[in-house]
Motif scaffolding. Sequence first.
Motif, mmCIF file in Angstrom:
data_model
loop_
_atom_site.group_PDB
_atom_site.id
_atom_site.type_symbol
_atom_site.label_atom_id
_atom_site.label_comp_id
_atom_site.label_asym_id
_atom_site.label_seq_id
_atom_site.Cartn_x
_atom_site.Cartn_y
_atom_site.Cartn_z
ATOM 1 N N LEU A 41 -55.317 2.335 -2.997
ATOM 2 C CA LEU A 41 -53.888 2.158 -3.227
ATOM 3 C C LEU A 41 -53.480 2.731 -4.578
ATOM 4 N N TRP A 46 -40.931 -4.391 -7.914
ATOM 5 C CA TRP A 46 -42.323 -4.555 -7.491
ATOM 6 C C TRP A 46 -42.629 -6.003 -7.099
ATOM 7 N N ARG A 80 -52.310 -6.355 3.162
ATOM 8 C CA ARG A 80 -51.316 -6.252 2.101
ATOM 9 C C ARG A 80 -51.405 -4.923 1.356
ATOM 10 N N GLN A 81 -52.631 -4.488 1.053
ATOM 11 C CA GLN A 81 -52.784 -3.348 0.156
ATOM 12 C C GLN A 81 -53.009 -2.017 0.851
ATOM 13 N N LEU A 122 -48.933 -1.259 3.059
ATOM 14 C CA LEU A 122 -48.378 -0.642 1.856
ATOM 15 C C LEU A 122 -48.480 0.877 1.843
ATOM 16 N N ILE A 165 -45.346 3.353 1.399
ATOM 17 C CA ILE A 165 -45.206 4.238 0.235
ATOM 18 C C ILE A 165 -44.897 5.661 0.675
ATOM 19 N N ALA A 170 -41.689 -0.297 -1.677
ATOM 20 C CA ALA A 170 -42.710 -0.475 -0.636
ATOM 21 C C ALA A 170 -43.570 -1.712 -0.894
ATOM 22 N N VAL A 171 -43.769 -2.070 -2.155
ATOM 23 C CA VAL A 171 -44.674 -3.172 -2.498
ATOM 24 C C VAL A 171 -44.177 -4.518 -1.961
ATOM 25 N N ALA A 187 -44.429 -4.722 1.873
ATOM 26 C CA ALA A 187 -45.805 -4.919 2.336
ATOM 27 C C ALA A 187 -46.262 -6.355 2.107
ATOM 28 N N ASP A 188 -45.863 -6.935 0.975
ATOM 29 C CA ASP A 188 -46.210 -8.334 0.693
ATOM 30 C C ASP A 188 -45.656 -9.269 1.765
#
Length: 448
Positions: A257, A364, A397-398, A402, A406, A421-422, A425-426
């Motif tokens: 990531l 973020w 998540r990552q 994500l 991104i 995007a963060v 995704a979370d």
Amino acid sequence: MVGKNKLETEKISTLLIEFSVPAMIGMFVNAVYNIVDRIFIGNTPGLGSLGLAAASITYPITLVMIAFGLMVGVGGSTRFSISLGRKETEKAQHYLGNGVALAIIMGLSFTILGNIFIEPILRNIGASEAVLPYATDYLSIILYGAVFQCLAMCMNNFSRADGNPRISMISMLIGAGFNIVFDYILIVRLGWGMKGAAYATIGGQFLSVIWQLAYFTGNRSNVRLVLGNMKLKLTYVREILTTGIPAFLLQIANSALNFIINASLVVYGGDVAISVAGIVTSAVTLIIMSISGLTQGLQPIVSYNTGADRIDRVKQALKLASIAGFIITTTGFLVIQLFPEFVVRLFNQEPEVVALGIKAIRIWTIAFPLVGLQIVWSNYFQAIGEVRLASFLNLARQLVFLVPLILILSSIFGLYGIYAAVPLADLLAFLVSFFFIRKRFPKSKILI
């Protein structure tokens, strides 16, 4: 065995505090390794934003080393705890010995291969001509300390599983304390620049390893490290590595990531954007490391009681850890949203970096309160040995959500698409983890 009786009979809330608080403190302080480097680097004349960019560029490599250390540490200590829960002490001794041996082998491999290919690696992960000399100075020395990093990560997990979380906490406090003091001495007073930051880091890791070795070879440990048990056996190696895969994949995903983010930032924002990303990830890492400490304290409780078939205690521990994780990330969210400029200025005072950093860190962390729950729930499945599901949830998540976000959002909104995007995704990772935890405990209230 004192440790195993306590894990089966002590009040769960007391156990969680006893095991998780030292681990949280230790992991929080451990995060200071990288963050203090960045604070000193970013505020030192002659380094500044280029030095910060170099630290950010090399961070994915550090995460790969951490990934291998955690794979043998988390995998080995999980099998170690389950064995103790089943009263299989001899097996626990072999898991400890094989885990330490694997950590040494992995660390030496990083030292040799990393230094042979250091320049092409740095160029391929986004180091510009301006940043490359700083990144080379830093990473070449960090790689020589790879054995210490892998061993410290591995043995910190085992000392917690052995029923002595304070040993792990002190190990990390010793290392971080050395790092802070010698960052100042080597960077500020002696002017060693990026090399000084790297020497301070590996020096702290070396002291952490010495402390852990003294514990496991002395009379204080419940299960001692014996040279004969370090001879690798395929059965133990396979179980250690397969059980540790979720922790490994989580860190590898984090490394991938960071690489993808850096590559995207080079296109849409250049070295300043990479510097800002380094600041944001450093601030977020402080909080994530606290959650990591919480789950590391939770792991031996869940693993042991799973082995002992005490599911009532497992559910209680998971519920308390879920509440604690939510509180931690919500607190971090409030601090970052209310005082973003203060957070950014800790690392760098350059106006261009501060202006972009304030916007980036707020976007973020919009969904950050949910992250604590997602991490606790995904690590629960690792602690009970459900490797495939834990791997998927750790990657969700990552990587799963994500990375595509991104790539899609950056092509539409540019630099700010990367930041947006963060939190998306979370949110998605939280919903998926909630689905599986509710499926596992349909009639229990795990926070929600």
